[in-house]
Structures are given as C-alpha cells and as structure tokens.
Design a protein around this motif. Structure first.
Motif, PDB file in Angstrom:
ATOM      1  N   SER B  19     170.929 -30.038 -30.429  1.00  9.50           N
ATOM      2  CA  SER B  19     170.365 -29.843 -31.586  1.00  9.50           C
ATOM      3  C   SER B  19     168.915 -29.328 -31.446  1.00  9.50           C
ATOM      4  O   SER B  19     168.490 -28.324 -31.892  1.00  9.50           O
ATOM      5  N   ALA B  22     168.285 -26.256 -29.233  1.00  5.24           N
ATOM      6  CA  ALA B  22     168.893 -25.016 -30.023  1.00  5.24           C
ATOM      7  C   ALA B  22     167.813 -24.722 -30.891  1.00  5.24           C
ATOM      8  O   ALA B  22     167.564 -23.475 -31.306  1.00  5.24           O
ATOM      9  N   GLY B  23     167.136 -25.810 -31.551  1.00  7.53           N
ATOM     10  CA  GLY B  23     166.127 -25.318 -32.535  1.00  7.53           C
ATOM     11  C   GLY B  23     164.863 -24.616 -32.120  1.00  7.53           C
ATOM     12  O   GLY B  23     164.572 -23.574 -32.373  1.00  7.53           O
ATOM     13  N   ILE B  24     164.461 -25.211 -30.860  1.00  8.98           N
ATOM     14  CA  ILE B  24     163.278 -24.534 -30.100  1.00  8.98           C
ATOM     15  C   ILE B  24     163.497 -23.191 -29.626  1.00  8.98           C
ATOM     16  O   ILE B  24     162.834 -22.451 -29.697  1.00  8.98           O
ATOM     17  N   VAL B  26     165.666 -21.164 -30.913  1.00 10.61           N
ATOM     18  CA  VAL B  26     166.008 -20.269 -31.889  1.00 10.61           C
ATOM     19  C   VAL B  26     164.620 -19.685 -32.318  1.00 10.61           C
ATOM     20  O   VAL B  26     164.381 -18.725 -32.747  1.00 10.61           O
ATOM     21  N   LEU B  27     163.707 -20.776 -32.253  1.00  9.82           N
ATOM     22  CA  LEU B  27     162.362 -20.356 -32.676  1.00  9.82           C
ATOM     23  C   LEU B  27     161.478 -19.725 -31.629  1.00  9.82           C
ATOM     24  O   LEU B  27     160.735 -18.617 -32.164  1.00  9.82           O
ATOM     25  N   ALA B  32     167.127 -10.981 -31.706  1.00 12.10           N
ATOM     26  CA  ALA B  32     168.117 -11.420 -32.466  1.00 12.10           C
ATOM     27  C   ALA B  32     169.404 -11.907 -31.965  1.00 12.10           C
ATOM     28  O   ALA B  32     169.964 -12.834 -32.175  1.00 12.10           O
ATOM     29  N   ARG B  35     168.763 -14.944 -30.317  1.00 15.48           N
ATOM     30  CA  ARG B  35     168.748 -16.312 -31.094  1.00 15.48           C
ATOM     31  C   ARG B  35     170.142 -16.641 -31.343  1.00 15.48           C
ATOM     32  O   ARG B  35     170.503 -17.925 -31.727  1.00 15.48           O
ATOM     33  N   VAL B  36     171.002 -15.712 -31.581  1.00 16.61           N
ATOM     34  CA  VAL B  36     172.317 -15.989 -32.070  1.00 16.61           C
ATOM     35  C   VAL B  36     173.001 -16.764 -30.794  1.00 16.61           C
ATOM     36  O   VAL B  36     173.854 -17.724 -31.180  1.00 16.61           O
ATOM     37  N   ALA B  39     171.925 -20.273 -30.904  1.00 13.13           N
ATOM     38  CA  ALA B  39     172.293 -20.979 -32.189  1.00 13.13           C
ATOM     39  C   ALA B  39     173.641 -21.341 -31.902  1.00 13.13           C
ATOM     40  O   ALA B  39     174.377 -22.260 -32.573  1.00 13.13           O
ATOM     41  N   PRO B  42     174.450 -25.679 -30.306  1.00 12.12           N
ATOM     42  CA  PRO B  42     174.629 -27.032 -31.038  1.00 12.12           C
ATOM     43  C   PRO B  42     175.993 -26.966 -32.013  1.00 12.12           C
ATOM     44  O   PRO B  42     176.455 -27.960 -31.993  1.00 12.12           O
ATOM     45  N   GLN B  43     176.329 -25.722 -32.133  1.00 12.06           N
ATOM     46  CA  GLN B  43     177.748 -25.914 -32.972  1.00 12.06           C
ATOM     47  C   GLN B  43     178.916 -26.192 -32.428  1.00 12.06           C
ATOM     48  O   GLN B  43     179.712 -26.889 -32.915  1.00 12.06           O
ATOM     49  N   ALA B  81     181.981 -16.244 -35.468  1.00 13.77           N
ATOM     50  CA  ALA B  81     180.810 -15.993 -36.282  1.00 13.77           C
ATOM     51  C   ALA B  81     179.595 -15.369 -35.411  1.00 13.77           C
ATOM     52  O   ALA B  81     178.813 -14.439 -35.920  1.00 13.77           O
TER      53      ALA B  81
END
Lengths: 86, 138
Positions: B19, B22-24, B26-27, B32, B35-36, B39, B42-43, B81
């Motif tokens: 997680s 993935a946060g780093i 996305v940052l 875009a 980034r998706v 993202a 971690p899901q 999604a």
C-alpha cells in the motif's frame, strides 16, 4: 505482534499520506479517482489490520462494505465523466 | 512465537508495504493512466496479503469465509473500475495516440512531437512534400 501492528500501521499511514497529497494536487478527475482508490484500499487494509490486532472478526463486515463502496465511487465517477462529456 | 505467527506477521507487513509503494507511485507517476495502473495494485495484492495474515492469525472458519468473500469482491471490482477510469482518461485526450503522448509530458512537448513525427516516415514525407510544393511554387 504489537511491533508488527505498529510497523504495518505506519506503512499504511505513509501510503495514505502520499495518496492524499495526490488527491489534493491531482490535475484531473481521473488522478483524484486513482488516489481515492488507493485511499479506499488503505482503509480496508487498516480495518483488516485492526481486526488482526484485536483478534476479533466483528469489523470485517465493515471491510466488505467499504470495498464495495470504493468500487461504486470509482466506476460511478468514470461513467459520470463520460456522460457529462457527451 | 510460532511459525504461523511469523507467516502472518510477514503477510501483514508485506501488504502494508504494498500500500505504501502504491501511494508513492500514485504521487510520483507522470500520467493519469499510469497512476490508475499503480492504484490497482494495493486493491488486490495489498488487501489480499493483509487478509491472508488475518486469516492465518484468527484461523476460524467464519473469518476465512468473510476473507474469501472480500478477496472475491476485490478481484471482480478492481479491474472493472480501473478499466473504466483509464478508458475515460484516454478518451478525454481527444485525438490520436501521438497527441496523447505529446500531452502526457507537459514539460518538453515540442521535442516529443518532433520525435514522433520523425519516427513516422509517411507523415514526414508528406510534410516535406508539402513544404517543397509551397517553396518551389509560383
């Protein structure tokens, strides 16, 4: 086990902080949707971690609901953008 | 501390680290679509690792049932999604893939556009022919 929960919580919080920065800064709505997906996944992970820390499975139902809410939010935003663009 | 506790601890820390990564990502990723892509990790991987740690630690049948339910729901909903979001991101670029690449890097857009034009021989020849016609005309 306490140390494991502490380290995992710190990792999850750092990831949530990075995703929140992208959620605030993100130039487009899709970037914010991606950051929101990461935040929802981290919230589910935090609920699971809390259940592991307290050795009770009561909160797992909340994790099911939150994961479904994240899907509805992200897919709904994408469909809404497509419809608003025409 | 038994072997099961060690495995559960490793799974919990690995899921949390996924997680964080993935946060780093996305940052720091520039686009875009990428980034998706980041993202989505971690899901599935992060949540599944955390749930494996929880299932090993608690170990009752009811908990493993709910864990399997969450894993199944994440496996069904996360790709859908992400696909919807990336399709919307690519279509809102409004144009050819060359335009998408040129707009993806807002820093050095002319260089990317020039490289794409040079990499496409047909477009390059047409542009030269048009330029020659304009110059060698009346």
């Amino acid at each position: 086990m306490t140390i494991v929960v502490l380290v995992s919580g710190l990792l999850l919080a750092s990831g949530a902080l990075a995703a929140a920065v992208r959620l605030i800064r993100g130039p487009g709505p899709i970037d914010r949707a991606a950051a929101m997906d990461v935040l929802v996944a981290i919230v589910v992970g935090a609920i699971v971690l809390a259940a592991a820390a307290s050795s009770s499975s009561v909160a797992l139902t909340i994790a099911v609901v939150v994961s479904l809410l994240g899907f509805v939010g992200s897919a709904g935003l994408a469909i809404l953008l497509r419809r608003s663009r025409g | 501390m038994s072997v099961a506790d060690v495995i559960a601890s490793i799974a919990l820390i690995a899921g949390s680290a996924t997680s964080l990564v993935a946060g780093i990502a996305v940052l720091r990723f520039p686009d875009a679509a990428s980034r998706v892509h980041a993202a989505t990790k971690p899901q599935l991987l992060g949540v599944v690792l955390l749930l494996i740690g929880l299932g090993i630690r608690l170990g009752s049948v009811a908990v493993i049932g709910v864990v399997a339910l969450i894993v199944l729901l994440q496996m069904m909903t996360a790709p859908v999604a992400a696909h919807l979001a990336v399709r919307e991101a690519l279509r809102s670029r409004a144009g050819s893939p060359a335009n998408a690449f040129a707009e993806a890097s807002d820093g050095d857009q002319p260089r990317i556009a020039r490289e794409l034009r040079d990499a496409d021989p047909d477009a390059d020849l047409d542009a030269d022919a048009d330029a020659d016609d304009g110059r060698g005309g009346p």
